[in-house]
Design a protein around this motif. Sequence first.
Motif, PDB file in Angstrom:
ATOM      1  N   VAL A 365       0.806  -1.220   0.000  1.00  0.00           N
ATOM      2  CA  VAL A 365       0.000   0.000   0.000  1.00  0.00           C
ATOM      3  C   VAL A 365       0.843   1.276   0.000  1.00  0.00           C
ATOM      4  N   PHE A 366       2.186   1.162  -0.092  1.00  0.00           N
ATOM      5  CA  PHE A 366       2.999   2.373  -0.211  1.00  0.00           C
ATOM      6  C   PHE A 366       2.798   2.964  -1.608  1.00  0.00           C
ATOM      7  N   CYS A 376       4.331  -9.627   0.825  1.00  0.00           N
ATOM      8  CA  CYS A 376       4.475  -8.497   1.738  1.00  0.00           C
ATOM      9  C   CYS A 376       4.314  -8.924   3.192  1.00  0.00           C
ATOM     10  N   ASP A 377       4.825  -8.086   4.086  1.00  0.00           N
ATOM     11  CA  ASP A 377       4.500  -8.225   5.502  1.00  0.00           C
ATOM     12  C   ASP A 377       3.078  -7.727   5.714  1.00  0.00           C
ATOM     13  N   ASP A 402       9.271  -1.057   2.203  1.00  0.00           N
ATOM     14  CA  ASP A 402       8.424   0.066   2.601  1.00  0.00           C
ATOM     15  C   ASP A 402       7.960  -0.050   4.048  1.00  0.00           C
ATOM     16  N   HIS A 403       7.896  -1.270   4.561  1.00  0.00           N
ATOM     17  CA  HIS A 403       7.644  -1.456   5.982  1.00  0.00           C
ATOM     18  C   HIS A 403       8.784  -0.813   6.787  1.00  0.00           C
ATOM     19  N   THR A 404      10.005  -0.974   6.269  1.00  0.00           N
ATOM     20  CA  THR A 404      11.169  -0.379   6.932  1.00  0.00           C
ATOM     21  C   THR A 404      11.117   1.141   6.873  1.00  0.00           C
ATOM     22  N   ILE A 405      10.636   1.692   5.763  1.00  0.00           N
ATOM     23  CA  ILE A 405      10.516   3.154   5.646  1.00  0.00           C
ATOM     24  C   ILE A 405       9.675   3.714   6.773  1.00  0.00           C
ATOM     25  N   LYS A 406       8.592   3.020   7.089  1.00  0.00           N
ATOM     26  CA  LYS A 406       7.710   3.492   8.158  1.00  0.00           C
ATOM     27  C   LYS A 406       8.451   3.548   9.488  1.00  0.00           C
ATOM     28  N   TYR A 409      12.359   5.726   8.927  1.00  0.00           N
ATOM     29  CA  TYR A 409      12.449   7.078   8.395  1.00  0.00           C
ATOM     30  C   TYR A 409      11.336   8.002   8.881  1.00  0.00           C
ATOM     31  N   GLY A 410      10.527   7.553   9.821  1.00  0.00           N
ATOM     32  CA  GLY A 410       9.551   8.437  10.422  1.00  0.00           C
ATOM     33  C   GLY A 410       8.304   8.694   9.607  1.00  0.00           C
ATOM     34  N   TRP A 411       7.986   7.809   8.657  1.00  0.00           N
ATOM     35  CA  TRP A 411       6.734   7.934   7.913  1.00  0.00           C
ATOM     36  C   TRP A 411       5.599   7.304   8.727  1.00  0.00           C
ATOM     37  N   ARG A 412       4.376   7.693   8.406  1.00  0.00           N
ATOM     38  CA  ARG A 412       3.202   7.073   9.012  1.00  0.00           C
ATOM     39  C   ARG A 412       2.083   7.058   7.962  1.00  0.00           C
ATOM     40  N   TYR A 413       1.102   6.201   8.195  1.00  0.00           N
ATOM     41  CA  TYR A 413      -0.003   6.161   7.238  1.00  0.00           C
ATOM     42  C   TYR A 413      -1.294   5.765   7.935  1.00  0.00           C
ATOM     43  N   ALA A 414      -2.402   6.047   7.258  1.00  0.00           N
ATOM     44  CA  ALA A 414      -3.715   5.753   7.816  1.00  0.00           C
ATOM     45  C   ALA A 414      -4.620   5.258   6.696  1.00  0.00           C
TER      46      ALA A 414
END
Length: 436
Positions: A365-366, A376-377, A402-406, A409-414
């Motif tokens: 979903v990134f 995917c995880d 992209d799981h690692t990016i969250k 690297y301080g990303w978040r999603y909803a």
Amino acid sequence: MLDMRPELTDDPWWDWPDASLADAHRPVFDASGGGFDDLPAGVFLAAGLADVDFGRLSAVDRVEAVSALQRLVSHYQAQLYAGVASIYEYLEDDFDGDVEMATGATAAELRAALRLTRRAADLTVDLALALVTRLPAVHRALLSGAIDVARTKTIVSGTEHLTEEAAQQVVDQVLADAPRLTTGQLAARLRRLCLEVDPDQAAERLERATEQRRVELRPDPAGTGHVFAFDLDPVRASEAMSRVDRLARSLKASAEDRTMDQLRADVFLDLLCDGGHRSDTASTGTTHITVDLETLIGLEDRAGELAGFGPIAADLARQAALESRRWEYSIRDGDTGDLIAAGATRRRPTAGLQHAVRATNPTCVFPGCRMPATSCDLDHIDDYAAGGATTTDNIAPACRHDHTIKHQYGWRYARLADGSYQWTSRLGLKHSTGPP
């Protein structure tokens, strides 16, 4: 104030009779601020960007300025292609309408003037003519800065096998979404639309291509060998890769120093040279195909989706479904696309929640990622350690990268109400993906 800005397609800045008119209405920018999104690609945007001091911009404004520069680059690339097409038009008249002579002469002019290789000059002429004569809507989108050259080339190459009428039908369906799609996503969308706009031609092309299937061994300067397999049946090729990947992952689960790529390569050779593998507990791999019910029963010819590969022809999807020994299914509302039910026709089905999540979101979903959900995880949107629930609304497929990016690297999603996902970057920029 009277808007004196020219129309981008009809009145370029170099045709203005009085250059001072442009200077009089040149926008004034604060070098510490943004505001570029409000300007169309062209002379005014160029004037504003010429004075920008990136060192005085905020982090968000720097991203905005870079985006504006990309729009400007696209605008001038479109003008370059229009100029190349105009050289061709002049030479076509000079050669009394001889297309081949005019094309060759135009390429020769570009080779000498721009110091290009013969191949590069030929490709530039071909792309310019395709944009200006065959797909003018794509040229307008490039001129406006809505798409870049990479997306432009993806659209042109993805539709070049179609008739001009069919190509324009495909472009009409994809162009509005093209700016928010990566080139990979755009190419997949184009393949699907091309399969659907002319199913008969798609079937003929597939048959002709598979007749050319072959395997080649090529030496490498490093002393290794490369085995290439071309024009394979996509379903069987996907099944073969699934089997190789599954066996490699089973080895990685034990004490193993080899990387996944090395394991896949070794398993591949083991299967070909020895005819089997010590960890192989099943005779085949697994294929994941998505196809709508109307196509499955022959009422429609919409393209199916082969996980990890992309769109496949309707006939191929039906054939694979008939030959499959186990199915995973999802039922969606025909109007909204919402998931109604999901399950599996197997003795020991996967956990219902896992399947529902992957059925709802077939890829990571990134934004822009096309990694199949099966690889995917399953990530808790609100972290489990912080009290996040293990429910379909709080779990989404995210590839390992992209799981690692969250987390790093301080990303978040909803997850939003319409099923889409909104990611927020470390800088606070928001990017949406979906709905699926």
